[in-house]
Design an enzyme around this catalytic site. Structure first.
Site, short mmCIF file in Angstrom:
data_model
loop_
_atom_site.label_atom_id
_atom_site.label_comp_id
_atom_site.label_asym_id
_atom_site.label_seq_id
_atom_site.Cartn_x
_atom_site.Cartn_y
_atom_site.Cartn_z
N HIS A 1 -4.63 -1.84 -20.13
CA HIS A 1 -4.99 -2.25 -18.69
C HIS A 1 -4.19 -1.37 -17.28
O HIS A 1 -4.33 -1.52 -16.15
CB HIS A 1 -6.45 -2.49 -17.86
CG HIS A 1 -6.97 -4.33 -17.96
ND1 HIS A 1 -5.38 -4.86 -17.51
CD2 HIS A 1 -6.78 -5.04 -18.87
CE1 HIS A 1 -5.44 -5.85 -17.32
NE2 HIS A 1 -6.76 -6.07 -18.53
N ASP B 1 -11.64 -2.14 -22.69
CA ASP B 1 -12.09 -3.04 -21.43
C ASP B 1 -13.51 -3.11 -21.74
O ASP B 1 -13.70 -3.69 -20.25
CB ASP B 1 -11.68 -3.25 -20.08
CG ASP B 1 -11.09 -4.61 -19.25
OD1 ASP B 1 -11.34 -5.02 -20.33
OD2 ASP B 1 -10.61 -4.61 -18.92
ZN LIG Z 1 -7.71 -8.35 -18.12
#
Ligand SMILES: [Zn+2]
Length: 433
Positions: free
Chosen positions: A231, A304
């Site tokens: 991410h 995520d």
């Molecule tokens: Zn993370």
């Protein structure tokens, strides 16, 4: 087993660059052929007219909260959310309660995942209890089925320990996934900048991510373990990764849809459903995310997916970080990357299926004959409004609430079985089987 024939469909296969109108024949759970036209006696027919078929999506970064926090999500509700989003394989992060750091932890996941309709892979912890002190037994974890190792949200700050982890992972053949965050600069509510100062809340500087990205890149050995950075959200981190790749370093990275859709301006309304870690950054960072996706610096888009209960997300400042993602990721990619012309649909599907499967060394991400029949059928044009109440996840904390997105998953197929049918769900129609 039965034979399924998907007809009249646009077939996109990023694993071989295929984009054609045709049919996909599935037998015994596997793809038998992809052809321009096919007639097969006795096959169950699925008319794909107006739809696009692609390999099932592979989301290499999700949190299913199981074991320990199953009031937020569990392996089965997480799998249902994945199926509704066209995701046929996921990699769960190990920050459960207890953390997945042993053979017993992996055995629990494996047993419960057998009831799920998608493929659930598990990342195991790099350090015992995610404490950053002592390495777990990578040989044991690999043997027990771990697909990767990561301390995700509790990154290993000890440089020597991280270096040892990379050496061990190379020997055992385990991908290492790193959440880059300098813990000395961590602990804020949102990105540190004009908006955080205006709101009077503690910020997380971009330097928290960038320092850690620099450290991680410096630890990669030429013949050592490939490292995957999770991410990524800042322009500077993308620049460092781009340079490292140009130098031939064995690094891959992912970003998440919220980073190419939103900026820290969204936090002005003090809605904790826009809080995650790393945080939403500035408009120039958002533009850098899109540039890095377009120029090949980004290898994968992962969500995520981080479910939390409504009462936990009620207070802007004290809420835990994390947002939902599984049921909106494909549509977010179509709406914000493909429709504006930043990348092609084939490239989006590569980032969301073929490439993450390759990074993890798992099956999927292809429609080649012999591959498991993990397939999605979606509409490129259908518009829909994200209603948190209609999500399959146990949680409701989506930053896309109320937004109109383009692109709708219609069927999700795993091993030749239709496990999600949007039409049937919304109109009470049942598939012809
Ligand atoms: Zn993370």
């Amino acid at each position: 087993m039965r034979t399924l024939l998907i007809k009249n469909v646009r077939v996109l296969d990023p694993s071989c660059g295929r984009d054609m109108l045709g049919s996909i024949l599935i037998r015994d759970g596997k793809i038998e052929s992809v052809e321009e036209s096919a007639e097969v006696e006795g096959a169950v027919l699925l008319d794909g007219c107006g739809l696009t078929a692609a390999p099932g999506l592979v989301d290499m970064h999700v949190h299913f909260r199981d074991p320990g926090q199953t009031y937020k999500e569990d392996l089965l509700t997480g799998a249902a959310a994945a199926a509704a989003g066209g995701v046929t394989s996921v990699l769960c992060m190990p920050n459960t309660a207890p953390a997945v750091d042993s053979e017993a932890g992996l055995a629990y996941i494996k047993e419960k995942s057998e009831k799920a309709k998608i493929h659930i892979y598990q990342a195991a912890a790099i350090t015992r209890g995610l404490q950053g002190k002592e390495l777990t037994d990578f040989a044991e974890l690999k043997h027990a089925g771990a697909a990767a190792v990561s301390d995700d949200g509790r990154p290993v700050s000890d440089d020597g320990l991280m270096r040892a982890a990379l050496e061990q992972a190379a020997l055992k053949g385990l991908p290492v996934l790193s959440h880059c965050e300098d813990l000395a600069l961590a602990g804020g509510v949102m990105h540190e900048g004009e908006t955080s100062r205006a709101l009077g809340v503690k910020g997380i500087p971009a330097a928290a991510e960038d320092n850690a990205t620099a450290r991680e890149l410096s630890l990669i050995q030429p013949d050592g373990c490939p490292l995957h950075i999770c991410h990524v959200s800042t322009a500077a981190s993308f620049d460092m990764i781009r340079k490292a790749k140009a130098e031939g370093k064995r690094v891959t990275c992912e970003t998440a849809p919220h980073y190419f859709v939103f900026t820290d301006q969204k936090l002005k309304g003090k809605n904790a459903n826009f809080r995650m870690n790393p945080p939403l950054r500035t408009e120039s960072d958002r533009e850098a995310v899109i540039r890095a996706i377009a120029d090949g610096t980004v290898d994968a888009i992962a969500t995520d997916h981080a479910p939390h209960a409504p009462e936990e997300k009620a207070n802007f400042v004290s809420a835990p970080n994390g947002v939902l993602g599984l049921e909106t990721s494909l549509a977010a990619g179509i709406t914000y990357l493909v429709k504006p012309g930043h990348i092609t649909l084939l490239r989006l599907l590569e980032l969301m299926s073929t490439s993450p499967a390759r990074i993890l060394g798992i099956s999927g991400g292809t429609l080649k004959p012999g591959a498991p029949a993990d397939i999605i059928l979606f509409s490129m044009e259908e518009k829909w409004t994200v209603d948190p109440e209609k999500l399959h996840s146990k949680a409701r904390n989506t930053p896309f609430a109320g937004m109109e997105l383009t692109g709708r998953v219609k069927y999700t197929i795993v091993g030749g079985n239709v496990i999600f049918n949007e039409e049937a769900e919304h109109h009470g129609v049942h598939p012809a089987d």
